[in-house]
Design a protein around this motif. Structure first.
Motif, PDB file in Angstrom:
ATOM      1  N   ALA B  78      79.910 -85.839 -58.437  1.00  0.00           N
ATOM      2  CA  ALA B  78      80.365 -84.445 -58.471  1.00  0.00           C
ATOM      3  C   ALA B  78      79.914 -83.712 -57.213  1.00  0.00           C
ATOM      4  CB  ALA B  78      79.814 -83.753 -59.718  1.00  0.00           C
ATOM      5  N   GLY B  79      78.653 -83.921 -56.820  1.00  0.00           N
ATOM      6  CA  GLY B  79      78.138 -83.246 -55.636  1.00  0.00           C
ATOM      7  C   GLY B  79      78.879 -83.646 -54.379  1.00  0.00           C
ATOM      8  N   LEU B  80      79.110 -84.956 -54.217  1.00  0.00           N
ATOM      9  CA  LEU B  80      79.786 -85.429 -53.005  1.00  0.00           C
ATOM     10  C   LEU B  80      81.215 -84.913 -52.939  1.00  0.00           C
ATOM     11  CD1 LEU B  80      78.642 -89.131 -52.539  1.00  0.00           C
ATOM     12  CD2 LEU B  80      77.948 -87.097 -51.283  1.00  0.00           C
ATOM     13  N   VAL B  81      81.916 -84.968 -54.099  1.00  0.00           N
ATOM     14  CA  VAL B  81      83.305 -84.493 -54.093  1.00  0.00           C
ATOM     15  C   VAL B  81      83.344 -83.035 -53.653  1.00  0.00           C
ATOM     16  CG1 VAL B  81      85.239 -83.884 -55.590  1.00  0.00           C
ATOM     17  CG2 VAL B  81      84.189 -86.139 -55.771  1.00  0.00           C
ATOM     18  N   VAL B  82      82.466 -82.219 -54.233  1.00  0.00           N
ATOM     19  CA  VAL B  82      82.482 -80.796 -53.884  1.00  0.00           C
ATOM     20  C   VAL B  82      82.094 -80.586 -52.420  1.00  0.00           C
ATOM     21  CG1 VAL B  82      81.358 -78.593 -54.319  1.00  0.00           C
ATOM     22  CG2 VAL B  82      82.123 -79.995 -56.223  1.00  0.00           C
ATOM     23  N   ALA B  83      81.029 -81.284 -51.965  1.00  0.00           N
ATOM     24  CA  ALA B  83      80.579 -81.082 -50.588  1.00  0.00           C
ATOM     25  C   ALA B  83      81.642 -81.520 -49.590  1.00  0.00           C
ATOM     26  CB  ALA B  83      79.286 -81.852 -50.336  1.00  0.00           C
ATOM     27  N   LEU B  84      82.220 -82.711 -49.821  1.00  0.00           N
ATOM     28  CA  LEU B  84      83.192 -83.227 -48.865  1.00  0.00           C
ATOM     29  C   LEU B  84      84.477 -82.403 -48.903  1.00  0.00           C
ATOM     30  CD1 LEU B  84      82.649 -87.069 -49.158  1.00  0.00           C
ATOM     31  CD2 LEU B  84      81.618 -85.423 -47.607  1.00  0.00           C
ATOM     32  N   ALA B  85      84.923 -82.039 -50.114  1.00  0.00           N
ATOM     33  CA  ALA B  85      86.138 -81.230 -50.201  1.00  0.00           C
ATOM     34  C   ALA B  85      85.930 -79.897 -49.496  1.00  0.00           C
ATOM     35  CB  ALA B  85      86.518 -81.015 -51.662  1.00  0.00           C
ATOM     36  N   ALA B  86      84.756 -79.290 -49.716  1.00  0.00           N
ATOM     37  CA  ALA B  86      84.499 -78.003 -49.073  1.00  0.00           C
ATOM     38  C   ALA B  86      84.466 -78.156 -47.550  1.00  0.00           C
ATOM     39  CB  ALA B  86      83.177 -77.420 -49.573  1.00  0.00           C
ATOM     40  N   GLY B  87      83.819 -79.230 -47.080  1.00  0.00           N
ATOM     41  CA  GLY B  87      83.750 -79.463 -45.635  1.00  0.00           C
ATOM     42  C   GLY B  87      85.130 -79.693 -45.047  1.00  0.00           C
ATOM     43  N   THR B 178      80.059 -87.949 -32.633  1.00  0.00           N
ATOM     44  CA  THR B 178      79.118 -88.031 -33.748  1.00  0.00           C
ATOM     45  C   THR B 178      79.013 -86.735 -34.543  1.00  0.00           C
ATOM     46  OG1 THR B 178      77.365 -87.510 -32.212  1.00  0.00           O
ATOM     47  CG2 THR B 178      77.631 -89.807 -32.777  1.00  0.00           C
ATOM     48  N   SER B 179      79.741 -85.699 -34.106  1.00  0.00           N
ATOM     49  CA  SER B 179      79.623 -84.427 -34.810  1.00  0.00           C
ATOM     50  C   SER B 179      79.979 -84.549 -36.291  1.00  0.00           C
ATOM     51  CB  SER B 179      80.478 -83.374 -34.108  1.00  0.00           C
ATOM     52  OG  SER B 179      80.581 -82.231 -34.893  1.00  0.00           O
ATOM     53  N   PRO B 180      81.144 -85.142 -36.644  1.00  0.00           N
ATOM     54  CA  PRO B 180      81.433 -85.288 -38.075  1.00  0.00           C
ATOM     55  C   PRO B 180      80.446 -86.197 -38.788  1.00  0.00           C
ATOM     56  CG  PRO B 180      83.238 -86.176 -36.746  1.00  0.00           C
ATOM     57  CD  PRO B 180      82.291 -85.544 -35.803  1.00  0.00           C
ATOM     58  N   VAL B 181      79.940 -87.225 -38.094  1.00  0.00           N
ATOM     59  CA  VAL B 181      78.952 -88.107 -38.722  1.00  0.00           C
ATOM     60  C   VAL B 181      77.713 -87.302 -39.098  1.00  0.00           C
ATOM     61  CG1 VAL B 181      77.518 -90.149 -38.428  1.00  0.00           C
ATOM     62  CG2 VAL B 181      79.771 -90.055 -37.363  1.00  0.00           C
ATOM     63  N   ALA B 182      77.261 -86.473 -38.147  1.00  0.00           N
ATOM     64  CA  ALA B 182      76.080 -85.655 -38.414  1.00  0.00           C
ATOM     65  C   ALA B 182      76.355 -84.693 -39.564  1.00  0.00           C
ATOM     66  CB  ALA B 182      75.686 -84.874 -37.158  1.00  0.00           C
ATOM     67  N   HIS B 183      77.525 -84.056 -39.529  1.00  0.00           N
ATOM     68  CA  HIS B 183      77.837 -83.036 -40.533  1.00  0.00           C
ATOM     69  C   HIS B 183      77.929 -83.645 -41.930  1.00  0.00           C
ATOM     70  CE1 HIS B 183      79.470 -79.328 -42.115  1.00  0.00           C
ATOM     71  NE2 HIS B 183      80.445 -80.030 -42.670  1.00  0.00           N
ATOM     72  N   TYR B 184      78.792 -84.675 -42.077  1.00  0.00           N
ATOM     73  CA  TYR B 184      78.990 -85.246 -43.410  1.00  0.00           C
ATOM     74  C   TYR B 184      77.782 -86.057 -43.853  1.00  0.00           C
ATOM     75  CZ  TYR B 184      83.785 -83.644 -43.163  1.00  0.00           C
ATOM     76  OH  TYR B 184      84.880 -82.858 -43.067  1.00  0.00           O
ATOM     77  N   LEU B 189      73.135 -86.344 -47.617  1.00  0.00           N
ATOM     78  CA  LEU B 189      71.687 -86.266 -47.849  1.00  0.00           C
ATOM     79  C   LEU B 189      71.340 -85.096 -48.753  1.00  0.00           C
ATOM     80  CD1 LEU B 189      70.075 -87.100 -44.396  1.00  0.00           C
ATOM     81  CD2 LEU B 189      70.263 -88.529 -46.432  1.00  0.00           C
ATOM     82  N   VAL B 190      72.015 -83.964 -48.543  1.00  0.00           N
ATOM     83  CA  VAL B 190      71.743 -82.796 -49.395  1.00  0.00           C
ATOM     84  C   VAL B 190      72.015 -83.151 -50.845  1.00  0.00           C
ATOM     85  CG1 VAL B 190      72.494 -80.467 -49.973  1.00  0.00           C
ATOM     86  CG2 VAL B 190      72.201 -81.110 -47.582  1.00  0.00           C
ATOM     87  N   VAL B 191      73.177 -83.769 -51.103  1.00  0.00           N
ATOM     88  CA  VAL B 191      73.537 -84.108 -52.482  1.00  0.00           C
ATOM     89  C   VAL B 191      72.533 -85.093 -53.079  1.00  0.00           C
ATOM     90  CG1 VAL B 191      75.254 -85.249 -53.910  1.00  0.00           C
ATOM     91  CG2 VAL B 191      75.976 -83.644 -52.144  1.00  0.00           C
ATOM     92  N   LEU B 192      72.215 -86.147 -52.324  1.00  0.00           N
ATOM     93  CA  LEU B 192      71.282 -87.160 -52.844  1.00  0.00           C
ATOM     94  C   LEU B 192      69.949 -86.519 -53.220  1.00  0.00           C
ATOM     95  CD1 LEU B 192      71.804 -90.227 -50.478  1.00  0.00           C
ATOM     96  CD2 LEU B 192      72.400 -90.028 -52.889  1.00  0.00           C
TER      97      LEU B 192
END
Lengths: 255, 289
Positions: B78-87, B178-184, B189-192
């Motif tokens: 749930a956390g990843l879906v929300v974080a990635l969708a929002a990003g 690497t910008s998207p790598v750093a961001h996502y 990490l936040v979700v975990l």
């Protein structure tokens, strides 16, 4: 750096850029020769920053293409200052050292000679002794000097500067212009968005006048005439929300 | 006497030692992530993410009962879906990250509540809401420690791109991909760490151990490495303080830990050089240049 006159450093072919289908740069074609020092001039909203953003790959063209002789890796880009978060805790040395990204990447440490290069770049912009200062403690002019030092370390053949002398005092502008002229003497190709026409006439041999439409490109004295500047002012202010789809065909060979 | 009060609970009781181990792992993993959340001006985003995790964990509970694995996986998904969708929305539409995140986490909560009430079961979700730092079993401890270990390695790998992404994203995009790598990577990490935190402190307070020590440390030090170190120390000290307070005064441990971190924050706000009084208390004369 060897000058290779035959291949232009940058070729724009019928390039149209914009946001939400409204063009900000409309059907622009021109060749920028290797080693050219070009000022991009035009009223606000003329598409100058948009053009630089497209060249760095941040914005994809609505139509047309551009070719970079040195490839994406050969471009160094100095965005406008306000895109930076100055409250972030990082010191001047670290910030400038990031200019070596292409040599050290995400993991590499600084070798001694690379650290020397960072100190050298700081000295060249007049910031020796500021290494451990936080970027938040720099004045606007000092920060711009640090950003020039970082760009120096990027050692790129094509340099894109977006309003590099905005809100900077005359003495700093003189120093920074000297650095730009030094880069020009080294054979780098430079495109700089500028507003100060006096400064452009004094230091920039070539000029691209934009007002969404290209109004002129060539030797500065021929482009910055009062007639063309008046055209540019008029063009930039038309904006039609209900504009129709553009049907213009690319003109072959036109610049 | 004082030593007794400070050390004896940990020597005498296994649940106190387990709580201590959990706090240490959280301080090492979740708190550095919190420092970057704070510096990226995403502190409230952490809170929103914590809410987004709740329905996922509830769904896992509904399907498989009070199983650590199911609730963890549900929360992470749930956390990843929300974080990635929002990003994704923030990067490809005109909505800013905060707006798209608010939209998605509200959707996520509403979906969770809807499913829970359709099933019509009385859920014992206090564990998820408020955590159980004094009842951590082996599996939970292993999970928290594993996530903290992973976080430390990932932060070491991402450190340079993440730092540049925080203060000059346009520059990072112009020199590397690497910008998207750093961001996502950071969002993951936040979700975990929020999921790891909810086992100990509950979804509602997991953000506390991330943001409060980071905010307190920011007031004291100027350099990022010192800020990371100080935040970890503050988080661990708050953990120990909270556990002891809970033991001696018989109060719930989770809130006690967060309140201890809050006390450090308030104290720092008053006294630290970057705080409200600190700068005014500095009466030293100014320098020549």
């Amino acid at each position: 750096m060897k000058r290779d006159i035959d291949v232009p450093a940058l070729r724009l072919e019928n390039l149209t850029l914009g946001y939400d289908r409204h063009p900000a740069v409309h059907h622009l074609s021109c060749d920028i020769a290797s080693g050219a020092l070009v000022a991009i001039v035009g009223p606000n909203g003329a598409g100058k920053s948009t053009l630089l953003k497209a060249l760095t790959g941040e914005l994809s063209p609505l139509q047309g293409t551009f070719r970079l002789k040195a490839g994406r890796e050969g471009v160094a880009y100095l965005p406008q200052q306000n895109e930076m978060d100055r409250s972030f805790p990082v010191c001047v040395f670290d910030m400038v050292a990031m200019g070596l990204w292409r040599d050290i990447g995400a993991f590499g440490g600084l070798r001694r000679d690379q650290a020397e290069r960072v100190h050298g770049a700081l000295a060249a912009v007049g910031l020796s002794g500021f290494e451990s200062r936080q970027i938040g403690a720099l004045s606007g002019g000092q920060l711009q000097r640090a950003r020039f030092a970082r760009m120096m370390l990027q050692d790129a053949p094509l340099l894109l500067l977006d309003e590099p002398f905005n809100a900077i005092d005359t003495r700093t502008i003189e120093d920074l212009v000297a650095i730009v002229l030094g880069w020009h003497a080294e054979g780098r190709t430079i495109l700089a968005v500028l507003h100060d026409l006096e400064l452009v006439r004094r230091h920039f041999p070539e000029c691209l006048l934009l007002a969404r439409e290209p109004v002129g490109f060539g030797p500065t004295a021929e482009v910055l005439t009062s007639e063309r500047l008046a055209i540019a002012r008029r063009l930039a202010s038309d904006f039609d929300d209900a504009a129709r789809v553009c049907q213009r065909q690319p003109e072959r060979g036109a610049a | 006497m004082i030593a007794d009060a400070l050390f004896a609970p940990f020597f005498d009781f296994e649940f106190m030692r387990r709580g201590l181990a959990g706090c240490l792992a959280l301080a090492l993993g979740a708190t550095p992530v919190g420092v970057f959340l704070l510096l990226r001006r995403m502190s409230l985003m952490g809170d929103a993410m914590a809410h987004a995790i709740l329905p996922g964990a509830a769904l896992g509970y509904l399907a498989f009962g009070l199983s650590l694995g199911a609730m963890t996986v549900g929360g992470i998904i749930a956390g990843l879906v929300v974080a990635l969708a929002a990003g994704l929305v923030a990067r490809s539409s005109i909505l800013k990250e905060d707006a798209s995140l608010a939209a998605f986490y509200l959707l996520s909560i509403a979906t969770g509540v809807m499913i829970v009430s359709l099933r019509g079961r009385n859920l014992d979700l206090l564990h998820v809401l408020f955590g159980s730092v004094l009842a951590l079993d082996d599996n939970s401890l292993l999970l928290i420690s594993a996530i903290s270990t992973l976080t430390l390695f990932a932060l070491a790998l991402l450190y340079r791109p993440l730092v540049i992404e925080c203060f000059d994203a346009a520059f990072l995009r112009s020199v590397s991909g690497t910008s998207p790598v750093a961001h996502y990577g950071f969002l993951v990490l936040v979700v975990l760490n929020l999921v790891s935190g909810f086992h100990a402190l509950g979804t509602l307070m997991a953000v506390g151990i991330m943001i409060l020590p980071a905010a307190a440390a920011r007031l004291w030090v100027r350099r990022l490495p010192s800020m990371l170190g100080l935040a970890i120390v503050i988080a661990l000290a708050s953990g120990i303080g909270g556990l002891l307070a809970s033991f001696h005064a018989d109060v719930p441990a989770g809130p006690a830990i967060i309140l201890a971190a809050g006390a450090v924050y308030l104290l720092s706000l008053a006294l630290a050089p970057g705080g409200m009084l600190g700068a005014r208390l500095d009466r030293r004369p100014h320098l020549e240049s």
